[in-house]
Design a protein around this motif. Sequence first.
Motif, PDB file in Angstrom:
ATOM      1  N   ASP A  33      47.308  50.706  48.456  1.00 29.58           N
ATOM      2  CA  ASP A  33      46.131  49.884  48.169  1.00 29.58           C
ATOM      3  C   ASP A  33      44.906  50.491  48.860  1.00 29.58           C
ATOM      4  O   ASP A  33      45.019  51.170  49.875  1.00 29.58           O
ATOM      5  CB  ASP A  33      46.323  48.449  48.674  1.00 29.58           C
ATOM      6  CG  ASP A  33      47.264  47.633  47.802  1.00 29.58           C
ATOM      7  OD1 ASP A  33      47.514  48.041  46.656  1.00 29.58           O
ATOM      8  OD2 ASP A  33      47.750  46.592  48.279  1.00 29.58           O
ATOM      9  N   SER A  34      43.748  50.235  48.303  1.00 26.58           N
ATOM     10  CA  SER A  34      42.492  50.717  48.886  1.00 26.58           C
ATOM     11  C   SER A  34      41.703  49.541  49.448  1.00 26.58           C
ATOM     12  O   SER A  34      41.789  48.420  48.944  1.00 26.58           O
ATOM     13  CB  SER A  34      41.640  51.427  47.834  1.00 26.58           C
ATOM     14  OG  SER A  34      42.273  52.602  47.399  1.00 26.58           O
ATOM     15  N   LEU A  36      37.740  48.308  50.776  1.00 24.21           N
ATOM     16  CA  LEU A  36      36.302  48.562  50.724  1.00 24.21           C
ATOM     17  C   LEU A  36      35.689  48.064  52.024  1.00 24.21           C
ATOM     18  O   LEU A  36      35.944  46.944  52.444  1.00 24.21           O
ATOM     19  CB  LEU A  36      35.674  47.833  49.534  1.00 24.21           C
ATOM     20  CG  LEU A  36      36.188  48.227  48.153  1.00 24.21           C
ATOM     21  CD1 LEU A  36      35.573  47.315  47.095  1.00 24.21           C
ATOM     22  CD2 LEU A  36      35.881  49.676  47.859  1.00 24.21           C
ATOM     23  N   LYS A  50      39.970  43.943  50.044  1.00 26.71           N
ATOM     24  CA  LYS A  50      40.906  44.711  49.229  1.00 26.71           C
ATOM     25  C   LYS A  50      40.193  45.118  47.948  1.00 26.71           C
ATOM     26  O   LYS A  50      39.583  44.295  47.269  1.00 26.71           O
ATOM     27  CB  LYS A  50      42.123  43.844  48.911  1.00 26.71           C
ATOM     28  CG  LYS A  50      43.175  44.529  48.082  1.00 26.71           C
ATOM     29  CD  LYS A  50      44.350  43.580  47.844  1.00 26.71           C
ATOM     30  CE  LYS A  50      45.401  44.193  46.963  1.00 26.71           C
ATOM     31  NZ  LYS A  50      46.531  43.262  46.738  1.00 26.71           N
ATOM     32  N   LYS A  51      40.245  46.393  47.641  1.00 29.44           N
ATOM     33  CA  LYS A  51      39.620  46.886  46.417  1.00 29.44           C
ATOM     34  C   LYS A  51      40.414  46.378  45.225  1.00 29.44           C
ATOM     35  O   LYS A  51      41.631  46.544  45.161  1.00 29.44           O
ATOM     36  CB  LYS A  51      39.599  48.415  46.413  1.00 29.44           C
ATOM     37  CG  LYS A  51      38.924  49.003  45.199  1.00 29.44           C
ATOM     38  CD  LYS A  51      38.926  50.516  45.273  1.00 29.44           C
ATOM     39  CE  LYS A  51      38.325  51.109  44.017  1.00 29.44           C
ATOM     40  NZ  LYS A  51      38.356  52.575  44.048  1.00 29.44           N
ATOM     41  N   LYS A  53      42.178  46.183  41.673  1.00 32.56           N
ATOM     42  CA  LYS A  53      42.774  47.209  40.811  1.00 32.56           C
ATOM     43  C   LYS A  53      41.867  47.446  39.603  1.00 32.56           C
ATOM     44  O   LYS A  53      41.764  48.542  39.100  1.00 32.56           O
ATOM     45  CB  LYS A  53      44.159  46.764  40.343  1.00 32.56           C
ATOM     46  CG  LYS A  53      45.107  46.444  41.475  1.00 32.56           C
ATOM     47  CD  LYS A  53      46.101  47.526  41.692  1.00 32.56           C
ATOM     48  CE  LYS A  53      47.138  47.083  42.702  1.00 32.56           C
ATOM     49  NZ  LYS A  53      47.181  47.866  43.881  1.00 32.56           N
ATOM     50  N   PHE A  55      37.886  46.290  38.429  1.00 29.63           N
ATOM     51  CA  PHE A  55      36.653  45.554  38.706  1.00 29.63           C
ATOM     52  C   PHE A  55      36.297  44.618  37.563  1.00 29.63           C
ATOM     53  O   PHE A  55      35.811  43.525  37.777  1.00 29.63           O
ATOM     54  CB  PHE A  55      35.488  46.514  38.987  1.00 29.63           C
ATOM     55  CG  PHE A  55      35.498  47.065  40.376  1.00 29.63           C
ATOM     56  CD1 PHE A  55      35.092  46.296  41.448  1.00 29.63           C
ATOM     57  CD2 PHE A  55      35.939  48.352  40.624  1.00 29.63           C
ATOM     58  CE1 PHE A  55      35.099  46.789  42.732  1.00 29.63           C
ATOM     59  CE2 PHE A  55      35.954  48.864  41.908  1.00 29.63           C
ATOM     60  CZ  PHE A  55      35.538  48.084  42.963  1.00 29.63           C
TER      61      PHE A  55
END
Length: 75
Positions: A33-34, A36, A50-51, A53, A55
């Motif tokens: 997971d990415s 921000l 949490k970015k 999956k 937008f």
Amino acid sequence: MSENLKSESDIRQRYQTTVPQDIREKMGLEIGDSLLWSYDKEQDEIRIIKKPKSFSDSLWELGSLLNKDGLDTTK
């Protein structure tokens, strides 16, 4: 009522840190997971989210929430 979790972690020699376990579990974070990061200068505060999956899916959900609250999203 919102639930606030507060934890701490150290910044390591190469500026790495670990997301505390209780935060990882609550957010459903998994390896890969990415995140921000943003900095609010006025509040002198770092925010990490949490970015998504997707937008576009996240924006669609936000629009649904606004509409559910009776706000006019057509303007």
